[in-house]
Structure formats: C-alpha cells, structure tokens
Design a protein around this motif. Structure first.
Motif, mmCIF file in Angstrom:
data_model
loop_
_atom_site.group_PDB
_atom_site.id
_atom_site.type_symbol
_atom_site.label_atom_id
_atom_site.label_comp_id
_atom_site.label_asym_id
_atom_site.label_seq_id
_atom_site.Cartn_x
_atom_site.Cartn_y
_atom_site.Cartn_z
ATOM 1 N N GLU A 1 40.001 -24.337 -17.716
ATOM 2 C CA GLU A 1 39.658 -23.209 -18.585
ATOM 3 C C GLU A 1 40.754 -22.939 -19.617
ATOM 4 O OE1 GLU A 1 38.970 -20.064 -15.840
ATOM 5 O OE2 GLU A 1 37.166 -20.993 -14.999
ATOM 6 N N VAL A 2 42.008 -22.984 -19.193
ATOM 7 C CA VAL A 2 43.108 -22.737 -20.121
ATOM 8 C C VAL A 2 43.167 -23.829 -21.190
ATOM 9 C CG1 VAL A 2 45.617 -22.617 -20.343
ATOM 10 C CG2 VAL A 2 44.467 -21.351 -18.524
ATOM 11 N N MET B 1 43.072 -23.116 -25.118
ATOM 12 C CA MET B 1 44.166 -23.564 -25.972
ATOM 13 C C MET B 1 43.669 -24.496 -27.066
ATOM 14 S SD MET B 1 47.300 -24.176 -23.266
ATOM 15 C CE MET B 1 48.469 -24.606 -24.579
ATOM 16 N N ALA B 2 42.617 -25.258 -26.758
ATOM 17 C CA ALA B 2 42.094 -26.212 -27.742
ATOM 18 C C ALA B 2 41.608 -25.522 -29.008
ATOM 19 C CB ALA B 2 40.974 -27.039 -27.125
ATOM 20 N N GLY C 1 48.126 -34.847 -16.634
ATOM 21 C CA GLY C 1 47.421 -34.588 -17.881
ATOM 22 C C GLY C 1 45.917 -34.685 -17.751
ATOM 23 N N LEU C 2 45.440 -35.424 -16.729
ATOM 24 C CA LEU C 2 43.997 -35.547 -16.514
ATOM 25 C C LEU C 2 43.347 -34.197 -16.284
ATOM 26 C CD1 LEU C 2 43.862 -38.665 -14.155
ATOM 27 C CD2 LEU C 2 43.106 -38.550 -16.538
ATOM 28 N N GLY C 3 44.097 -33.259 -15.696
ATOM 29 C CA GLY C 3 43.535 -31.955 -15.398
ATOM 30 C C GLY C 3 43.188 -31.141 -16.626
ATOM 31 N N MET C 4 43.659 -31.555 -17.797
ATOM 32 C CA MET C 4 43.416 -30.807 -19.031
ATOM 33 C C MET C 4 42.331 -31.438 -19.902
ATOM 34 S SD MET C 4 47.442 -30.135 -19.914
ATOM 35 C CE MET C 4 47.172 -29.026 -21.304
ATOM 36 N N VAL C 5 41.867 -32.630 -19.535
ATOM 37 C CA VAL C 5 40.949 -33.382 -20.399
ATOM 38 C C VAL C 5 39.580 -32.727 -20.492
ATOM 39 C CG1 VAL C 5 39.717 -35.566 -20.686
ATOM 40 C CG2 VAL C 5 42.129 -35.570 -20.050
ATOM 41 N N ASN C 6 39.005 -32.366 -19.353
ATOM 42 C CA ASN C 6 37.624 -31.891 -19.347
ATOM 43 C C ASN C 6 37.448 -30.631 -20.181
ATOM 44 O OD1 ASN C 6 34.857 -32.160 -18.288
ATOM 45 N ND2 ASN C 6 35.300 -30.210 -17.295
ATOM 46 N N GLY C 7 38.432 -29.744 -20.158
ATOM 47 C CA GLY C 7 38.331 -28.532 -20.952
ATOM 48 C C GLY C 7 38.170 -28.829 -22.431
ATOM 49 N N LEU D 1 37.058 -31.733 -23.690
ATOM 50 C CA LEU D 1 35.802 -32.446 -23.911
ATOM 51 C C LEU D 1 34.605 -31.500 -23.914
ATOM 52 C CD1 LEU D 1 36.261 -35.737 -21.854
ATOM 53 C CD2 LEU D 1 36.543 -35.361 -24.311
ATOM 54 N N GLN D 2 34.708 -30.373 -23.215
ATOM 55 C CA GLN D 2 33.627 -29.384 -23.291
ATOM 56 C C GLN D 2 33.511 -28.837 -24.706
ATOM 57 O OE1 GLN D 2 33.265 -26.428 -20.002
ATOM 58 N NE2 GLN D 2 35.017 -27.490 -19.127
ATOM 59 N N LEU D 3 34.638 -28.731 -25.379
ATOM 60 C CA LEU D 3 34.670 -28.191 -26.736
ATOM 61 C C LEU D 3 34.393 -29.276 -27.776
ATOM 62 C CD1 LEU D 3 35.344 -25.329 -27.824
ATOM 63 C CD2 LEU D 3 37.652 -26.163 -28.281
ATOM 64 N N ILE D 4 34.909 -30.490 -27.516
ATOM 65 C CA ILE D 4 34.783 -31.603 -28.468
ATOM 66 C C ILE D 4 34.267 -32.828 -27.707
ATOM 67 C CG2 ILE D 4 35.936 -32.854 -30.338
ATOM 68 C CD1 ILE D 4 38.254 -30.860 -30.039
ATOM 69 N N PRO D 5 32.997 -32.862 -27.358
ATOM 70 C CA PRO D 5 32.475 -33.938 -26.518
ATOM 71 C C PRO D 5 32.549 -35.325 -27.137
ATOM 72 C CG PRO D 5 30.690 -32.563 -27.363
ATOM 73 C CD PRO D 5 31.961 -31.852 -27.684
ATOM 74 N N ALA D 6 32.665 -35.410 -28.469
ATOM 75 C CA ALA D 6 32.720 -36.714 -29.129
ATOM 76 C C ALA D 6 34.133 -37.309 -29.156
ATOM 77 C CB ALA D 6 32.192 -36.604 -30.555
ATOM 78 N N ALA D 7 35.116 -36.566 -28.659
ATOM 79 C CA ALA D 7 36.492 -37.076 -28.680
ATOM 80 C C ALA D 7 36.618 -38.313 -27.800
ATOM 81 C CB ALA D 7 37.454 -35.992 -28.189
ATOM 82 N N LYS D 8 37.423 -39.268 -28.236
ATOM 83 C CA LYS D 8 37.734 -40.426 -27.409
ATOM 84 C C LYS D 8 38.976 -40.111 -26.573
ATOM 85 C CE LYS D 8 35.703 -44.201 -30.072
ATOM 86 N NZ LYS D 8 35.958 -45.504 -30.750
ATOM 87 N N VAL D 9 39.037 -40.719 -25.392
ATOM 88 C CA VAL D 9 40.123 -40.426 -24.455
ATOM 89 C C VAL D 9 40.928 -41.694 -24.167
ATOM 90 C CG1 VAL D 9 40.735 -39.506 -22.183
ATOM 91 C CG2 VAL D 9 38.730 -38.611 -23.394
ATOM 92 N N GLY D 10 42.226 -41.633 -24.467
ATOM 93 C CA GLY D 10 43.132 -42.699 -24.075
ATOM 94 C C GLY D 10 43.907 -42.252 -22.843
ATOM 95 N N HIS D 11 44.698 -43.159 -22.280
ATOM 96 C CA HIS D 11 45.494 -42.810 -21.102
ATOM 97 C C HIS D 11 46.863 -43.469 -21.196
ATOM 98 C CE1 HIS D 11 41.308 -42.352 -19.732
ATOM 99 N NE2 HIS D 11 41.778 -41.384 -18.972
#
Length: 209
Positions: free
Chosen positions: A35-36, A40-41, A81-87, A89-99
């Motif tokens: 949620e945070v 923040m996004a 950092g994985l714990g912050m990704v889904n939040g 992606l809920q806002l910007i679902p088209a974003a690509k994710v690197g690791h």
C-alpha cells in the motif's frame, strides 16, 4: 546536487508507523508495504509528461490529458525490493519489471551481485529502482551503476526508510538520481542497520530470520 523527496502524506506516515512496529506480522507487513509503495508512486511519477487528447464521452467530445513520452520500468533490488513491486504495478500495470540480485557481505558490508536481468528497451524507459531500506547505500549505488552500464538513463530511487549515510553515498556516486523516501532516520548502527528503522525488511516480508 541530488534532490531527496520525503513523502510525508498522512496515510503514508500512518502506515509506516504500523510497518515499523515489531508486533506487525509478515502478512500485514507485506500488505502495508504494498500500500505504501502504491501511495509513494503517485509522487515518484508526478513529473510524467502529459499530452492533450480529445475523448468521446457519452455526452459529447471532451478535451483531456493523457500520459505521453517514455514508458516506465520498475527494478526491485532482490529480495526485499520485491515487496514494493505490486503496489506500483497496480498503478502502472504496463510497466516492465527488471530484477537485480545483490546481497550485503556481513563483514565488509559491500554489495555482491548474483543476478541482473533488465528490460531490453531500458534506455527508452523512466526507471524506478526499489528497495525498502537505504542503509549504507552500497546496494543502491551498485544497482544504479549496473543499470547505467546497461543503458539506463532516467533513474529514480524509491525507498521506505533512508539513513543519512546511505543518502550521502548515493549523492556522491549518482548525483543525477533523485531519492524518494517516507522517512530519513537517525543513523546506522555498528552492523549497518538503520536506527530506529524497522529491522530486516526481507525477513519481515517473507517470515525468515
């Protein structure tokens, strides 16, 4: 000089207080970090470019504004950092994710890379690097360096809590990267943990020790 943005919205600060609490269990901790990160996004993406468009509504034509320009890339530093990704992606679902996989050597406190996989079009994206804690700054500095070596240019760093030492390290190594954080704490202890901080973010996210 690098700009540090402290996101002091009441909802963010309220949820951060619960995240810090030692009695908060992994399930609630994960949900709150998610949620945070979403909240923040909003601030991290505040400067995204807009373009004028005409939309057909049920009642007629409307002059509106939509996002234009570069696309978003989200790059968590493993594992916390994985714990912050889904939040995000809920806002910007088209974003690509690197690791980027880094761990901190317990003796030298220096980052050691074990994994790096980034979007192929990284140079065309606005990038947000994610890590709950900016402690010594070693992991963030190394991760941003790897991203730049792969062609990344427009990079922001998003953390929940930062220490002054970590901020200074990122400022020295990457003066072009803005930091977004919900709090700047007092200091690091002798083990490189933020005080008062929240403990080990990865362990609290995933229920490990």
């Amino acid at each position: 000089m690098l700009t540090v943005h402290i996101i002091d919205h009441p909802l963010v600060q309220h949820k951060m207080a619960i995240i810090r609490d030692v009695s908060t269990g992994p399930k609630e901790f994960r949900e709150l970090v998610d949620e945070v990160a979403l909240l923040m996004a909003y601030e991290v993406t505040r400067d995204m470019a807009l373009e004028d468009v005409e939309i057909e509504t049920p009642m007629g034509k409307a002059q509106c504004r939509m996002i234009s320009g570069k696309k978003i890339g989200v790059i968590p530093i493993l594992r916390a950092g994985l714990g912050m990704v889904n939040g995000i992606l809920q806002l910007i679902p088209a974003a690509k994710v690197g690791h980027i996989g880094l761990y901190r050597d317990p003796e030298s406190l220096q980052p050691v890379e074990y994994y790096c996989k980034l979007p192929t079009d990284i140079g065309e994206r606005d990038l947000i690097v994610l890590d709950p804690m900016l402690a010594t700054g070693g992991s963030a500095v190394a991760a941003i360096r790897f991203i730049k070596e792969k062609g990344g240019k427009n990079i922001k760093l998003m953390v929940l809590i930062a220490a002054p030492e970590g901020i200074a390290a990122v400022q020295a190594a990457h003066p072009d990267v803005e930091i977004f954080t919900a709090a700047v704490d007092e200091r690091l202890n002798e083990f490189g943990y933020i005080v008062p901080g929240l403990g080990d973010a990865g362990d609290r996210l995933f229920g490990t020790k």
